[in-house]
Design an enzyme around this catalytic site. Structure first.
Site, PDB file in Angstrom:
ATOM      1  N   HIS A 134       7.200  -8.212  92.278  1.00  9.33           N
ATOM      2  CA  HIS A 134       8.126  -9.234  91.764  1.00  9.33           C
ATOM      3  C   HIS A 134       7.542 -10.637  91.684  1.00  9.33           C
ATOM      4  CE1 HIS A 134      11.749 -11.399  90.685  1.00  9.33           C
ATOM      5  NE2 HIS A 134      11.675 -12.142  91.779  1.00  9.33           N
ATOM      6  N   HIS A 148       4.512 -11.629  91.159  1.00 13.12           N
ATOM      7  CA  HIS A 148       3.403 -11.691  90.198  1.00 13.12           C
ATOM      8  C   HIS A 148       2.146 -12.339  90.772  1.00 13.12           C
ATOM      9  CE1 HIS A 148       6.097 -11.196  86.369  1.00 13.12           C
ATOM     10  NE2 HIS A 148       6.522 -10.470  87.381  1.00 13.12           N
ATOM     11  N   ASP A 205       3.476  -5.705  88.633  1.00 13.52           N
ATOM     12  CA  ASP A 205       4.314  -5.987  87.458  1.00 13.52           C
ATOM     13  C   ASP A 205       3.539  -6.156  86.146  1.00 13.52           C
ATOM     14  OD1 ASP A 205       5.385  -6.714  90.000  1.00 13.52           O
ATOM     15  OD2 ASP A 205       7.050  -7.712  89.013  1.00 13.52           O
ATOM     16  N   HIS A 241      10.842  -4.581  95.523  1.00 13.79           N
ATOM     17  CA  HIS A 241      10.733  -5.633  94.516  1.00 13.79           C
ATOM     18  C   HIS A 241      11.525  -6.831  95.038  1.00 13.79           C
ATOM     19  CE1 HIS A 241       9.798  -6.705  90.346  1.00 13.79           C
ATOM     20  NE2 HIS A 241      10.946  -7.339  90.336  1.00 13.79           N
ATOM     21  N   GLU A 248       8.851  -3.599  84.975  1.00  9.46           N
ATOM     22  CA  GLU A 248      10.109  -4.197  84.530  1.00  9.46           C
ATOM     23  C   GLU A 248       9.970  -5.477  83.696  1.00  9.46           C
ATOM     24  OE1 GLU A 248      12.911  -5.885  86.985  1.00  9.46           O
ATOM     25  OE2 GLU A 248      11.582  -7.459  87.648  1.00  9.46           O
ATOM     26  N   ASN A 249       8.735  -5.931  83.497  1.00  8.13           N
ATOM     27  CA  ASN A 249       8.537  -7.090  82.616  1.00  8.13           C
ATOM     28  C   ASN A 249       7.704  -6.727  81.396  1.00  8.13           C
ATOM     29  OD1 ASN A 249       9.748  -9.279  84.354  1.00  8.13           O
ATOM     30  ND2 ASN A 249       8.203  -8.494  85.744  1.00  8.13           N
ATOM     31  N   ASN A 286      14.785  -6.424  89.353  1.00  4.17           N
ATOM     32  CA  ASN A 286      15.967  -7.195  88.962  1.00  4.17           C
ATOM     33  C   ASN A 286      16.220  -7.223  87.456  1.00  4.17           C
ATOM     34  OD1 ASN A 286      13.486  -8.703  89.342  1.00  4.17           O
ATOM     35  ND2 ASN A 286      14.604 -10.507  88.666  1.00  4.17           N
ATOM     36  N   HIS A 287      15.182  -6.962  86.637  1.00  2.00           N
ATOM     37  CA  HIS A 287      15.362  -6.991  85.175  1.00  2.00           C
ATOM     38  C   HIS A 287      15.612  -5.609  84.571  1.00  2.00           C
ATOM     39  CE1 HIS A 287      14.351 -11.171  85.055  1.00  2.00           C
ATOM     40  NE2 HIS A 287      13.119 -10.996  85.465  1.00  2.00           N
TER      41      HIS A 287
HETATM   42 FE   FE2 Z   1      11.192  -8.990  89.065  1.00  3.75          FE
END
Ligand code: FE2
Length: 257
Positions: free
Chosen positions: A175, A177, A9, A150, A40-41, A68-69
């Protein structure tokens, strides 16, 4: 043999800029054939924008996965429909923008990439195991298949590894991290790691300023998650894969500071 580099991530500007500064040289010196990045972050307040996707592609990403984001930024919706190599989890409803599977055609071989979202301690979505089976049918002509699950729970990710063992080349989790130390080759020849970890500011709580998270835990009050700034690290994993049989021959966890 082909070499795949999966990167965990990417968090905020620190993560994106670090990828830009180290990935091109790393790809060259390590002989990386294909790079998958969970992005995604990457954007402020999570999610990813088309501009940031382009920046990761220019830096050496072949495929960008999410989680999820993924729908946090509205400007990504059309881009998800138009760009074959930015994925959203395959177990979101079919009516949502984008797709969860892509094929990278390398001429001599084809690489299928699948993005899945976990269901334990996460928002409800479709069953990732069922989605994986559907994806494998779509990718029947790919000799190499990579899966990014994820997910929060280590059990769900390890179960997916064994479920897909012998059917895909590599399963890596994202996910949390935080990288796990269980990189391995499963009995059926699938390369595996429960979580790749994060690419962003090392002195942080999952990429966020520690003082914000401490305050949230102390008071139980909602807070805006501002990303921390400071020395970056990149976490990921190299998978050496026999492109004819699709089996993984070697796994190496990577951390670049
Ligand atoms: Fe995530």
């Amino acid at each position: 043999m082909i070499r795949v580099f999966a990167i965990g991530d990417v968090v905020g500007k620190t993560g994106v800029e670090f990828i830009r500064s180290v990935l091109p040289a790393f790809r060259r010196t390590e002989g990386v054939d294909l790079c998958v990045i969970n992005g995604e972050n990457a954007a402020v307040s999570n999610g990813i924008t088309p501009d940031l996707c382009e920046e990761l592609f220019v830096s050496g990403a072949d495929v960008i996965t999410t989680g999820n984001h993924v729908f946090r930024r509205k400007e990504l919706y059309d881009y998800l429909d138009d760009n074959d190599f930015v994925l959203r989890p395959a177990n979101f409803p079919g009516s949502t923008p984008g797709k969860g599977v892509c094929i990278v055609d390398k001429g001599r071989y084809r690489v299928g990439v699948v993005n899945l979202l976990g269901t334990v301690y996460m928002e409800p979505v479709g069953n990732p195991f069922a989605a994986a089976e559907t994806a494998l049918r779509e990718l029947s002509d790919c000799s190499v298949i990579l899966v990014d699950l994820h997910a929060e729970a280590t059990s769900e990710k390890r179960a997916m590894g064994f479920f897909l063992d012998g059917k895909v080349s590599a399963v890596f989790g994202t996910h949390t991290h935080v990288p796990t130390a269980d990189e391995q080759i499963l009995p059926g020849g699938t390369g595996y790691i429960t979580d790749l970890g994060m690419t962003g500011t090392e002195q942080s709580v999952l990429g966020v300023k520690p003082e914000i998270i401490i305050e949230k835990f102390r008071t139980n009050m909602p807070a805006r998650f501002d990303f921390a700034e400071g020395d970056p690290m990149l976490c990921g994993c190299l998978f050496d894969i026999d492109e004819k049989t699709g089996t993984c021959q070697r796994v190496e966890r990577i951390c670049i500071r």
